[in-house]
Design a protein around this motif. Sequence first.
Motif, PDB file in Angstrom:
ATOM      1  N   ALA A 185      -5.296  50.306 -97.294  1.00 47.62           N
ATOM      2  CA  ALA A 185      -5.275  51.319 -98.350  1.00 47.62           C
ATOM      3  C   ALA A 185      -5.530  52.711 -97.783  1.00 47.62           C
ATOM      4  N   ALA A 186      -6.271  52.766 -96.672  1.00 45.53           N
ATOM      5  CA  ALA A 186      -6.581  54.052 -96.041  1.00 45.53           C
ATOM      6  C   ALA A 186      -5.501  54.488 -95.051  1.00 45.53           C
ATOM      7  N   GLY A 187      -4.449  53.682 -94.917  1.00 40.46           N
ATOM      8  CA  GLY A 187      -3.335  54.083 -94.064  1.00 40.46           C
ATOM      9  C   GLY A 187      -3.240  53.373 -92.729  1.00 40.46           C
ATOM     10  N   PHE A 188      -4.168  52.463 -92.431  1.00 42.67           N
ATOM     11  CA  PHE A 188      -4.125  51.738 -91.151  1.00 42.67           C
ATOM     12  C   PHE A 188      -3.326  50.440 -91.321  1.00 42.67           C
ATOM     13  N   GLU A 189      -2.018  50.603 -91.519  1.00 41.37           N
ATOM     14  CA  GLU A 189      -1.149  49.468 -91.806  1.00 41.37           C
ATOM     15  C   GLU A 189      -1.053  48.485 -90.644  1.00 41.37           C
ATOM     16  N   ASP A 190      -1.190  48.984 -89.417  1.00 45.26           N
ATOM     17  CA  ASP A 190      -1.018  48.113 -88.253  1.00 45.26           C
ATOM     18  C   ASP A 190      -2.344  47.519 -87.767  1.00 45.26           C
ATOM     19  N   ALA A 191      -3.421  47.768 -88.485  1.00 48.20           N
ATOM     20  CA  ALA A 191      -4.709  47.203 -88.080  1.00 48.20           C
ATOM     21  C   ALA A 191      -4.745  45.702 -88.335  1.00 48.20           C
ATOM     22  N   LYS A 192      -5.331  44.980 -87.422  1.00 43.40           N
ATOM     23  CA  LYS A 192      -5.484  43.526 -87.566  1.00 43.40           C
ATOM     24  C   LYS A 192      -6.961  43.200 -87.776  1.00 43.40           C
ATOM     25  N   VAL A 193      -7.221  42.175 -88.579  1.00 48.81           N
ATOM     26  CA  VAL A 193      -8.585  41.719 -88.814  1.00 48.81           C
ATOM     27  C   VAL A 193      -8.684  40.259 -88.407  1.00 48.81           C
ATOM     28  N   VAL A 194      -9.640  39.970 -87.555  1.00 50.57           N
ATOM     29  CA  VAL A 194      -9.883  38.594 -87.112  1.00 50.57           C
ATOM     30  C   VAL A 194     -11.286  38.198 -87.544  1.00 50.57           C
ATOM     31  N   ALA A 195     -11.383  37.189 -88.404  1.00 53.39           N
ATOM     32  CA  ALA A 195     -12.680  36.668 -88.830  1.00 53.39           C
ATOM     33  C   ALA A 195     -12.944  35.362 -88.093  1.00 53.39           C
ATOM     34  N   ARG A 196     -14.130  35.233 -87.523  1.00 54.13           N
ATOM     35  CA  ARG A 196     -14.455  34.035 -86.749  1.00 54.13           C
ATOM     36  C   ARG A 196     -15.940  33.735 -86.887  1.00 54.13           C
ATOM     37  N   PHE A 197     -16.312  32.530 -86.498  1.00 53.61           N
ATOM     38  CA  PHE A 197     -17.696  32.095 -86.589  1.00 53.61           C
ATOM     39  C   PHE A 197     -18.391  32.269 -85.242  1.00 53.61           C
ATOM     40  N   PRO A 198     -19.714  32.316 -85.236  1.00 61.29           N
ATOM     41  CA  PRO A 198     -20.433  32.552 -83.972  1.00 61.29           C
ATOM     42  C   PRO A 198     -20.079  31.567 -82.868  1.00 61.29           C
ATOM     43  N   PHE A 199     -19.860  30.308 -83.232  1.00 55.65           N
ATOM     44  CA  PHE A 199     -19.559  29.313 -82.195  1.00 55.65           C
ATOM     45  C   PHE A 199     -18.137  29.452 -81.667  1.00 55.65           C
ATOM     46  N   GLU A 200     -17.333  30.334 -82.274  1.00 54.82           N
ATOM     47  CA  GLU A 200     -15.978  30.588 -81.798  1.00 54.82           C
ATOM     48  C   GLU A 200     -15.882  31.898 -81.035  1.00 54.82           C
ATOM     49  N   SER A 201     -16.942  32.684 -81.023  1.00 50.00           N
ATOM     50  CA  SER A 201     -16.863  34.063 -80.552  1.00 50.00           C
ATOM     51  C   SER A 201     -16.720  34.198 -79.050  1.00 50.00           C
ATOM     52  N   GLY A 202     -17.480  33.416 -78.283  1.00 52.89           N
ATOM     53  CA  GLY A 202     -17.498  33.630 -76.845  1.00 52.89           C
ATOM     54  C   GLY A 202     -18.265  34.894 -76.540  1.00 52.89           C
ATOM     55  N   THR A 203     -17.919  35.554 -75.474  1.00 51.20           N
ATOM     56  CA  THR A 203     -18.616  36.793 -75.095  1.00 51.20           C
ATOM     57  C   THR A 203     -18.032  37.968 -75.850  1.00 51.20           C
ATOM     58  N   ARG A 204     -18.878  38.945 -76.106  1.00 44.80           N
ATOM     59  CA  ARG A 204     -18.437  40.137 -76.816  1.00 44.80           C
ATOM     60  C   ARG A 204     -17.693  41.076 -75.866  1.00 44.80           C
TER      61      ARG A 204
END
Length: 227
Positions: A185-204
Amino acid sequence: MVAGAVAAALLIGLLLGGTLGLFDRVIGGPKPETIASASLESMRAQSRLNVFAARYVSVTTSKVSRFGFSNERTLILPGDVRYEVDLAKLGDRDVRWDAGSKTLTVTIPDVEVAGPEVDLAKAREYGGGGIIGAIANTQPQLDQANRAAAVTDLRKQAAADTPMRLAREAARQAIARSFAMPLRAAGFEDAKVVARFPFESGTRDPSYIDQSRSYNEVLEEAARKRR
């Protein structure tokens, strides 16, 4: 409810879209980190998000033996469970923006099982009576044992791999939508969002921002720069 989370995300998006002019004048346009921070605050305000629900049926049989006789009763008990995410556990460090890939990564708390809420109106019990039942009145003991065993069984069914996998996928989708809608809605049409759980995260990834900032913090910083 998931619908509530999506509605809140849409409202944030509309508000952000309506304030683009203000950001353009103050700091040269909205930033994805600021939008993500606002989404995070909105999600935390909801406290708990119900992402999935299911009904299970438990069939348990208890048996008691006394004086050389035995008696048993069978209970068929349905129960409803909810799969929830505790949004209050979401922290600033759980929301990370990678400018290079234009990806917002949200690490969400694991799904929790709430319930079961048993449906006593549709419970069915069979058996009982007989000689031992008449002598020792064993029916209350059997009923109590069956109900305790049925609740344990319902919880076990709810925590099985398949329903937990479905609930986690529903949680990922709901959280991702709640963060993606304001960005778009703010204009970032190409932004991607990835939702994951802590046990799937690995290193930051160290390229992620250290901490998202609120609207007030951004505006205060811009005001200090103008002095």
